[in-house]
Design a protein around this motif. Sequence first.
Motif, PDB file in Angstrom:
ATOM      1  N   ALA A 242       0.842  -1.209   0.000  1.00 48.04           N
ATOM      2  CA  ALA A 242       0.000   0.000   0.000  1.00 48.04           C
ATOM      3  C   ALA A 242       0.874   1.254   0.000  1.00 48.04           C
ATOM      4  N   ILE A 243       1.928   1.258   0.810  1.00 46.76           N
ATOM      5  CA  ILE A 243       2.833   2.406   0.868  1.00 46.76           C
ATOM      6  C   ILE A 243       3.567   2.569  -0.458  1.00 46.76           C
ATOM      7  N   VAL A 244       4.109   1.465  -0.989  1.00 43.46           N
ATOM      8  CA  VAL A 244       4.882   1.526  -2.236  1.00 43.46           C
ATOM      9  C   VAL A 244       4.026   2.019  -3.395  1.00 43.46           C
ATOM     10  N   LEU A 245       2.832   1.447  -3.550  1.00 43.44           N
ATOM     11  CA  LEU A 245       1.978   1.817  -4.677  1.00 43.44           C
ATOM     12  C   LEU A 245       1.488   3.263  -4.570  1.00 43.44           C
ATOM     13  N   THR A 246       1.187   3.701  -3.352  1.00 43.95           N
ATOM     14  CA  THR A 246       0.727   5.079  -3.170  1.00 43.95           C
ATOM     15  C   THR A 246       1.832   6.073  -3.502  1.00 43.95           C
ATOM     16  N   VAL A 247       3.031   5.838  -2.978  1.00 46.17           N
ATOM     17  CA  VAL A 247       4.148   6.752  -3.232  1.00 46.17           C
ATOM     18  C   VAL A 247       4.532   6.720  -4.714  1.00 46.17           C
ATOM     19  N   LEU A 248       4.544   5.530  -5.313  1.00 52.34           N
ATOM     20  CA  LEU A 248       4.852   5.429  -6.738  1.00 52.34           C
ATOM     21  C   LEU A 248       3.817   6.178  -7.575  1.00 52.34           C
ATOM     22  N   GLY A 249       2.540   5.999  -7.242  1.00 53.62           N
ATOM     23  CA  GLY A 249       1.489   6.693  -7.981  1.00 53.62           C
ATOM     24  C   GLY A 249       1.603   8.203  -7.870  1.00 53.62           C
ATOM     25  N   LEU A 250       1.920   8.704  -6.671  1.00 56.94           N
ATOM     26  CA  LEU A 250       2.071  10.147  -6.487  1.00 56.94           C
ATOM     27  C   LEU A 250       3.265  10.689  -7.262  1.00 56.94           C
ATOM     28  N   ASN A 251       4.368   9.947  -7.278  1.00 58.14           N
ATOM     29  CA  ASN A 251       5.539  10.393  -8.033  1.00 58.14           C
ATOM     30  C   ASN A 251       5.251  10.411  -9.533  1.00 58.14           C
ATOM     31  N   LEU A 252       4.546   9.401 -10.021  1.00 57.42           N
ATOM     32  CA  LEU A 252       4.180   9.391 -11.439  1.00 57.42           C
ATOM     33  C   LEU A 252       3.212  10.531 -11.760  1.00 57.42           C
ATOM     34  N   MET A 253       2.304  10.818 -10.830  1.00 51.60           N
ATOM     35  CA  MET A 253       1.397  11.937 -11.036  1.00 51.60           C
ATOM     36  C   MET A 253       2.167  13.251 -11.088  1.00 51.60           C
ATOM     37  N   GLY A 254       3.181  13.392 -10.216  1.00 52.06           N
ATOM     38  CA  GLY A 254       4.016  14.585 -10.237  1.00 52.06           C
ATOM     39  C   GLY A 254       4.751  14.743 -11.558  1.00 52.06           C
ATOM     40  N   ASP A 255       5.287  13.639 -12.083  1.00 56.45           N
ATOM     41  CA  ASP A 255       5.953  13.694 -13.392  1.00 56.45           C
ATOM     42  C   ASP A 255       4.977  14.091 -14.490  1.00 56.45           C
ATOM     43  N   GLY A 256       3.768  13.529 -14.433  1.00 56.76           N
ATOM     44  CA  GLY A 256       2.767  13.858 -15.443  1.00 56.76           C
ATOM     45  C   GLY A 256       2.344  15.318 -15.372  1.00 56.76           C
ATOM     46  N   LEU A 257       2.162  15.836 -14.152  1.00 58.86           N
ATOM     47  CA  LEU A 257       1.797  17.245 -13.997  1.00 58.86           C
ATOM     48  C   LEU A 257       2.911  18.165 -14.491  1.00 58.86           C
ATOM     49  N   ARG A 258       4.157  17.766 -14.224  1.00 56.27           N
ATOM     50  CA  ARG A 258       5.282  18.585 -14.692  1.00 56.27           C
ATOM     51  C   ARG A 258       5.282  18.668 -16.216  1.00 56.27           C
ATOM     52  N   ASP A 259       5.070  17.534 -16.878  1.00 58.97           N
ATOM     53  CA  ASP A 259       5.042  17.536 -18.354  1.00 58.97           C
ATOM     54  C   ASP A 259       3.829  18.294 -18.885  1.00 58.97           C
ATOM     55  N   LEU A 260       2.706  18.190 -18.174  1.00 58.51           N
ATOM     56  CA  LEU A 260       1.484  18.840 -18.628  1.00 58.51           C
ATOM     57  C   LEU A 260       1.543  20.354 -18.467  1.00 58.51           C
ATOM     58  N   LEU A 261       2.131  20.796 -17.350  1.00 63.18           N
ATOM     59  CA  LEU A 261       2.116  22.219 -17.027  1.00 63.18           C
ATOM     60  C   LEU A 261       3.307  22.984 -17.579  1.00 63.18           C
ATOM     61  N   ASP A 262       4.330  22.279 -18.059  1.00 61.47           N
ATOM     62  CA  ASP A 262       5.532  22.937 -18.574  1.00 61.47           C
ATOM     63  C   ASP A 262       5.595  22.744 -20.088  1.00 61.47           C
ATOM     64  N   PRO A 263       5.225  23.727 -20.886  1.00 62.75           N
ATOM     65  CA  PRO A 263       5.251  23.571 -22.344  1.00 62.75           C
ATOM     66  C   PRO A 263       6.641  23.235 -22.867  1.00 62.75           C
ATOM     67  N   ARG A 264       7.678  23.764 -22.223  1.00 68.39           N
ATOM     68  CA  ARG A 264       9.032  23.473 -22.673  1.00 68.39           C
ATOM     69  C   ARG A 264       9.357  22.002 -22.501  1.00 68.39           C
ATOM     70  N   GLY A 265       8.807  21.405 -21.414  1.00 72.52           N
ATOM     71  CA  GLY A 265       9.028  19.985 -21.190  1.00 72.52           C
ATOM     72  C   GLY A 265       8.376  19.148 -22.264  1.00 72.52           C
TER      73      GLY A 265
END
Length: 254
Positions: A226-249
Amino acid sequence: MAGLSYLWTPYDAEALSIANRLKPPSAEHWFGTDHFGRDIFSMIMVGARTSIAVAVASVGIGMGLGVPLGLWAAARRGSWLDEVIMRGNDLVFAFPSLLIAIMIAALAGPSVMNAILAIGIFNIPVFARLTRGGALSLWQREFVMAARVAGKGAARISAEHILPNLANLLIVQGTIQFSVGILVEAALSYVGIGAQPPTPSWGRMLAEAQTMVSFAPHMALFPGLAIVLTVLGLNLMGDGLRDLLDPRGRERTA
């Protein structure tokens, strides 16, 4: 799972049933039972509420105090105020969140609120440094110079021009600190200074399972997943938000 647990769980997460203790996963108990006969799946569902609440509150404290401090330091860059804020951040960084939590627990006793306070204090310099670094580069931009020529003060420029341009950066960092908060909450509960019984907590479930891994591995396996999957999901969400919100990315990815 956290939201669903307010409406439904397979069993009462705090109900003891010694007759059903240490049962392996089955159709009756999907993740098995612990040494007190409590249903592990139900405990994980309810424990998710604790982890998420601690992480959200601690990130809120970090953002609520760290972002204004960072904006203030950037607006007064090079001044004694900037130096005081940055050296104060260095002082907080010198004490890890676990150590801060231990000191708070020694004074006020272990509890969820003290865990939130400890993680929140640790998050303040994270957001303050990030905000100050991003704001310093923005203060040299033409639109900020235009605002200064228009007669706007430092506080108004920070609120109307600097902060909106830092929102993407802060959102991504918030997801990262959210996952860190869940990890630290689990660590605090593991050593006994986080959520207290009978409130279910993923970290305390791991602590209770450590002496029973050899004959009841499911007690440690499912809370750990539960801890591993939650932290992994949040990190992947952070990567996705970074790509979505940063046009240069997005351009670099293309």
